[in-house]
Design a protein around this motif. Structure first.
Motif, mmCIF file in Angstrom:
data_model
loop_
_atom_site.group_PDB
_atom_site.id
_atom_site.type_symbol
_atom_site.label_atom_id
_atom_site.label_comp_id
_atom_site.label_asym_id
_atom_site.label_seq_id
_atom_site.Cartn_x
_atom_site.Cartn_y
_atom_site.Cartn_z
ATOM 1 N N GLU A 49 0.834 -1.203 0.000
ATOM 2 C CA GLU A 49 0.000 0.000 0.000
ATOM 3 C C GLU A 49 0.873 1.259 0.000
ATOM 4 O O GLU A 49 0.617 2.208 -0.746
ATOM 5 C CB GLU A 49 -0.871 -0.042 1.267
ATOM 6 C CG GLU A 49 -2.202 0.616 1.138
ATOM 7 C CD GLU A 49 -3.068 0.376 2.387
ATOM 8 O OE1 GLU A 49 -4.141 0.983 2.435
ATOM 9 O OE2 GLU A 49 -2.657 -0.392 3.286
ATOM 10 N N ARG A 50 1.899 1.264 0.836
ATOM 11 C CA ARG A 50 2.805 2.420 0.897
ATOM 12 C C ARG A 50 3.537 2.616 -0.422
ATOM 13 O O ARG A 50 3.714 3.729 -0.898
ATOM 14 C CB ARG A 50 3.828 2.240 2.033
ATOM 15 C CG ARG A 50 3.355 2.783 3.374
ATOM 16 C CD ARG A 50 4.503 2.904 4.377
ATOM 17 N NE ARG A 50 5.132 1.607 4.671
ATOM 18 C CZ ARG A 50 4.630 0.733 5.559
ATOM 19 N NH1 ARG A 50 3.519 1.016 6.229
ATOM 20 N NH2 ARG A 50 5.249 -0.416 5.783
ATOM 21 N N ALA A 51 3.970 1.517 -1.025
ATOM 22 C CA ALA A 51 4.765 1.619 -2.251
ATOM 23 C C ALA A 51 3.938 2.093 -3.453
ATOM 24 O O ALA A 51 4.435 2.816 -4.302
ATOM 25 C CB ALA A 51 5.415 0.266 -2.556
ATOM 26 N N TYR A 52 2.645 1.660 -3.512
ATOM 27 C CA TYR A 52 1.869 1.901 -4.734
ATOM 28 C C TYR A 52 0.613 2.755 -4.537
ATOM 29 O O TYR A 52 -0.015 3.157 -5.515
ATOM 30 C CB TYR A 52 1.491 0.552 -5.387
ATOM 31 C CG TYR A 52 2.723 -0.212 -5.799
ATOM 32 C CD1 TYR A 52 3.375 0.081 -6.989
ATOM 33 C CD2 TYR A 52 3.275 -1.201 -4.969
ATOM 34 C CE1 TYR A 52 4.536 -0.583 -7.361
ATOM 35 C CE2 TYR A 52 4.430 -1.870 -5.337
ATOM 36 C CZ TYR A 52 5.060 -1.554 -6.529
ATOM 37 O OH TYR A 52 6.204 -2.201 -6.890
ATOM 38 N N GLY A 53 0.271 3.030 -3.286
ATOM 39 C CA GLY A 53 -0.995 3.713 -2.997
ATOM 40 C C GLY A 53 -1.113 5.107 -3.584
ATOM 41 O O GLY A 53 -2.174 5.496 -4.078
ATOM 42 N N ALA A 54 -0.037 5.886 -3.558
ATOM 43 C CA ALA A 54 -0.095 7.270 -4.035
ATOM 44 C C ALA A 54 -0.329 7.321 -5.542
ATOM 45 O O ALA A 54 -1.181 8.061 -6.025
ATOM 46 C CB ALA A 54 1.194 7.997 -3.669
ATOM 47 N N LYS A 55 0.401 6.484 -6.288
ATOM 48 C CA LYS A 55 0.304 6.515 -7.745
ATOM 49 C C LYS A 55 -0.848 5.674 -8.291
ATOM 50 O O LYS A 55 -1.458 6.028 -9.297
ATOM 51 C CB LYS A 55 1.614 6.000 -8.359
ATOM 52 C CG LYS A 55 2.663 7.056 -8.595
ATOM 53 C CD LYS A 55 3.923 6.381 -9.120
ATOM 54 C CE LYS A 55 4.460 7.109 -10.349
ATOM 55 N NZ LYS A 55 5.715 6.449 -10.802
ATOM 56 N N TYR A 56 -1.113 4.548 -7.641
ATOM 57 C CA TYR A 56 -2.093 3.600 -8.189
ATOM 58 C C TYR A 56 -3.117 3.172 -7.133
ATOM 59 O O TYR A 56 -3.225 1.987 -6.813
ATOM 60 C CB TYR A 56 -1.375 2.356 -8.739
ATOM 61 C CG TYR A 56 -0.196 2.666 -9.636
ATOM 62 C CD1 TYR A 56 -0.394 3.169 -10.915
ATOM 63 C CD2 TYR A 56 1.114 2.451 -9.187
ATOM 64 C CE1 TYR A 56 0.696 3.454 -11.743
ATOM 65 C CE2 TYR A 56 2.199 2.730 -10.005
ATOM 66 C CZ TYR A 56 1.988 3.239 -11.284
ATOM 67 O OH TYR A 56 3.060 3.522 -12.099
ATOM 68 N N PRO A 57 -3.878 4.143 -6.588
ATOM 69 C CA PRO A 57 -4.792 3.790 -5.485
ATOM 70 C C PRO A 57 -5.829 2.727 -5.861
ATOM 71 O O PRO A 57 -6.137 1.846 -5.065
ATOM 72 C CB PRO A 57 -5.470 5.120 -5.149
ATOM 73 C CG PRO A 57 -5.239 6.010 -6.336
ATOM 74 C CD PRO A 57 -3.939 5.572 -6.939
ATOM 75 N N LYS A 58 -6.329 2.763 -7.110
ATOM 76 C CA LYS A 58 -7.349 1.786 -7.535
ATOM 77 C C LYS A 58 -6.784 0.374 -7.560
ATOM 78 O O LYS A 58 -7.462 -0.597 -7.223
ATOM 79 C CB LYS A 58 -7.867 2.141 -8.939
ATOM 80 C CG LYS A 58 -8.925 3.236 -8.976
ATOM 81 C CD LYS A 58 -9.811 3.040 -10.214
ATOM 82 C CE LYS A 58 -10.907 4.103 -10.311
ATOM 83 N NZ LYS A 58 -10.437 5.292 -11.049
ATOM 84 N N VAL A 59 -5.528 0.273 -7.998
ATOM 85 C CA VAL A 59 -4.878 -1.037 -8.083
ATOM 86 C C VAL A 59 -4.657 -1.598 -6.676
ATOM 87 O O VAL A 59 -4.897 -2.781 -6.419
ATOM 88 C CB VAL A 59 -3.532 -0.935 -8.840
ATOM 89 C CG1 VAL A 59 -2.845 -2.285 -8.900
ATOM 90 C CG2 VAL A 59 -3.763 -0.396 -10.247
ATOM 91 N N VAL A 60 -4.230 -0.731 -5.763
ATOM 92 C CA VAL A 60 -3.987 -1.158 -4.375
ATOM 93 C C VAL A 60 -5.282 -1.652 -3.728
ATOM 94 O O VAL A 60 -5.292 -2.647 -2.994
ATOM 95 C CB VAL A 60 -3.337 -0.018 -3.561
ATOM 96 C CG1 VAL A 60 -3.384 -0.330 -2.067
ATOM 97 C CG2 VAL A 60 -1.896 0.185 -4.022
ATOM 98 N N LYS A 61 -6.392 -0.993 -4.062
ATOM 99 C CA LYS A 61 -7.692 -1.412 -3.510
ATOM 100 C C LYS A 61 -8.050 -2.841 -3.909
ATOM 101 O O LYS A 61 -8.759 -3.525 -3.175
ATOM 102 C CB LYS A 61 -8.796 -0.458 -3.979
ATOM 103 C CG LYS A 61 -9.030 0.724 -3.034
ATOM 104 C CD LYS A 61 -10.036 1.735 -3.600
ATOM 105 C CE LYS A 61 -11.474 1.231 -3.539
ATOM 106 N NZ LYS A 61 -11.973 1.146 -2.137
ATOM 107 N N ARG A 62 -7.536 -3.282 -5.048
ATOM 108 C CA ARG A 62 -7.833 -4.662 -5.476
ATOM 109 C C ARG A 62 -7.286 -5.673 -4.457
ATOM 110 O O ARG A 62 -7.799 -6.786 -4.357
ATOM 111 C CB ARG A 62 -7.226 -4.955 -6.859
ATOM 112 C CG ARG A 62 -7.903 -4.173 -7.963
ATOM 113 C CD ARG A 62 -7.367 -4.520 -9.335
ATOM 114 N NE ARG A 62 -7.978 -3.652 -10.341
ATOM 115 C CZ ARG A 62 -7.895 -3.847 -11.654
ATOM 116 N NH1 ARG A 62 -7.227 -4.887 -12.129
ATOM 117 N NH2 ARG A 62 -8.481 -3.027 -12.501
ATOM 118 N N ILE A 63 -6.256 -5.269 -3.744
ATOM 119 C CA ILE A 63 -5.731 -6.144 -2.694
ATOM 120 C C ILE A 63 -6.323 -5.800 -1.330
ATOM 121 O O ILE A 63 -6.804 -6.677 -0.621
ATOM 122 C CB ILE A 63 -4.186 -6.120 -2.683
ATOM 123 C CG1 ILE A 63 -3.690 -6.956 -3.883
ATOM 124 C CG2 ILE A 63 -3.632 -6.674 -1.364
ATOM 125 C CD1 ILE A 63 -2.219 -7.188 -3.959
#
Length: 294
Positions: A183-197
Motif C-alpha cells: 500500500e505504501r509503495a503503490y498507494g499514491a500513484k495507483y490507489p485503484k490497483v492497491v484497492k484490489r488487494i
C-alpha cells in the motif's frame, strides 16, 4: 472398464481414423451415461473439507463462445483430492453456480470449511446462499495477474515481488505487514490497483488460519488449472467432438482417468482436524477439538 477405455480415448482424440463411427457413437453414449451417473451420485458419505472452484474455457466446439465448464474439486477428510461436480455455464453467473451447489447440497454434500476461487466468479454469491458458513479464500494467481495487468509494464517486476511477499509470508501477521508495504509503495500513484488487494484482504489471507502444510494447496486454484492444462492439450485436436454434452462427457472421462494419479494434500491427517474445528495459529495446531464436541 476404464482400463481398455483410455487407449481408445487417446486414439479417438489423436485421430478418429482408427475407430469406426459406430464405436465412437457407442463410446460417446457410454461417457455421457457415466457423466450423468457421476452428476447424480450420493454425496452424503463423502466429506469435502476444502473445495476449489473455477470456470474453465475449453475451446471445444462451443455453441456459445463464453460458455465455460464450471468445476468443483475437493479435498476429502482423508486428504485425497477428488472431482465433485462439473457442468457447463458462465463463470460469472451466480445462478449457474447456485444451481450446481444446490444440486450438491440436495445430494447430501456438507458445507466445506474453506472454498478457494477467483474473485470474478459468480460462485461467491452462490456459496453465501447455499453454504453460508464456508470461509472464502481468493486465488492468488488470479489476483496477482489482475493487479499486475492494471500496472504499467515498468512497475510490474517490483510489484510482482511485493505481491509474492504477501502470500509467501511466514504467517498472517507478516502477510498483513506486507500488504501495508504494498500500500505504501503503490498507494499514491495507483490507489485503484492497491484497492484490489486491500478490499479483499480478509479473503486473500484466510489460508493462513489453516495448517501450514496446506497453505500451498489453499492459496490458488492450481489443482483445477493443472488438471485442465492436460485436458485442454488433448481436446484441442478433436475435430468431431459432436454435441456439447458429448464434449463435456469426454472431458469428464479424461479427468476421471487423471484423478487416479492425483497426490493427496501434504499432511493429509490434518484435514480431519480442520473439519473437527481444531484451531491453527501461525500454521500450527494450538487447540484440538473436544472429542465430545462432535
Amino acid at each position: 472398464s476404464s482400463g481398455d477405455f483410455v487407449p481408445a480415448l487417446e486414439q479417438f482424440l489423436g485421430s478418429s481414423a482408427g475407430l469406426s463411427p459406430a464405436t465412437v457413437t457407442r463410446l460417446t453414449a457410454q461417457w455421457q451415461a457415466d457423466h450423468t451417473a457421476f452428476q447424480d451420485r450420493d454425496l452424503s458419505a463423502t466429506d469435502y473439507v476444502y473445495v476449489w472452484a473455477d470456470g474453465v474455457h475449453l475451446r471445444i466446439r462451443l455453441e456459445e463462445a463464453k460458455a465455460a465448464v464450471l468445476v468443483l474439486m475437493g479435498v476429502r477428510a482423508d486428504g485425497t483430492k477428488e472431482l465433485i461436480a462439473m457442468t457447463d455455464g458462465y463463470r460469472e453467473s451466480s445462478e449457474a453456480w447456485a444451481g450446481l451447489l444446490r444440486d450438491c447440497a440436495r445430494r447430501g454434500m456438507r458445507a466445506p470449511v474453506l472454498a478457494v476461487g477467483d474473485g470474478a466468479l459468480g460462485f461467491w454469491n452462490a456459496l453465501n446462499e447455499v453454504f453460508p458458513d464456508t470461509r472464502h479464500q481468493r486465488c492468488w494467481v488470479h489476483k496477482a495477474a489482475n493487479v499486475l495487468d492494471a500496472l504499467p509494464k515498468s512497475a510490474q517486476p517490483a510489484a510482482k515481488r511485493a505481491i509474492q511477499e504477501i502470500y509467501n509470508a511466514e504467517d498472517k501477521e507478516h502477510a498483513a505487514r506486507a500488504v501495508r508495504d504494498f500500500e505504501r509503495a503503490y498507494g499514491a500513484k495507483y490507489p485503484k490497483v492497491v484497492k484490489r488487494i486491500t478490499d479483499d484482504e480478509d479473503e486473500l489471507l484466510a489460508f493462513f488460519d489453516f495448517p501450514a502444510e496446506h497453505w500451498i494447496h489453499l492459496r490458488t486454484t492450481n489443482p483445477i488449472e493443472s488438471t485442465f492444462a492436460t485436458v485442454r492439450l488433448r481436446t484441442k485436436v478433436t475435430k468431431g467432438a459432436g454435441s456439447r454434452a458429448a464434449a463435456l462427457a469426454m472431458v469428464f472421462k479424461l479427468i476421471e482417468s487423471a484423478q487416479a494419479r492425483w497426490r493427496a494434500v501434504n499432511a493429509p491427517h490434518l484435514v480431519a482436524l480442520v473439519r473437527a474445528g481444531a484451531r491453527f495459529e501461525r500454521g500450527h495446531l494450538v487447540e484440538r477439538p473436544e472429542p465430545l464436541a462432535a
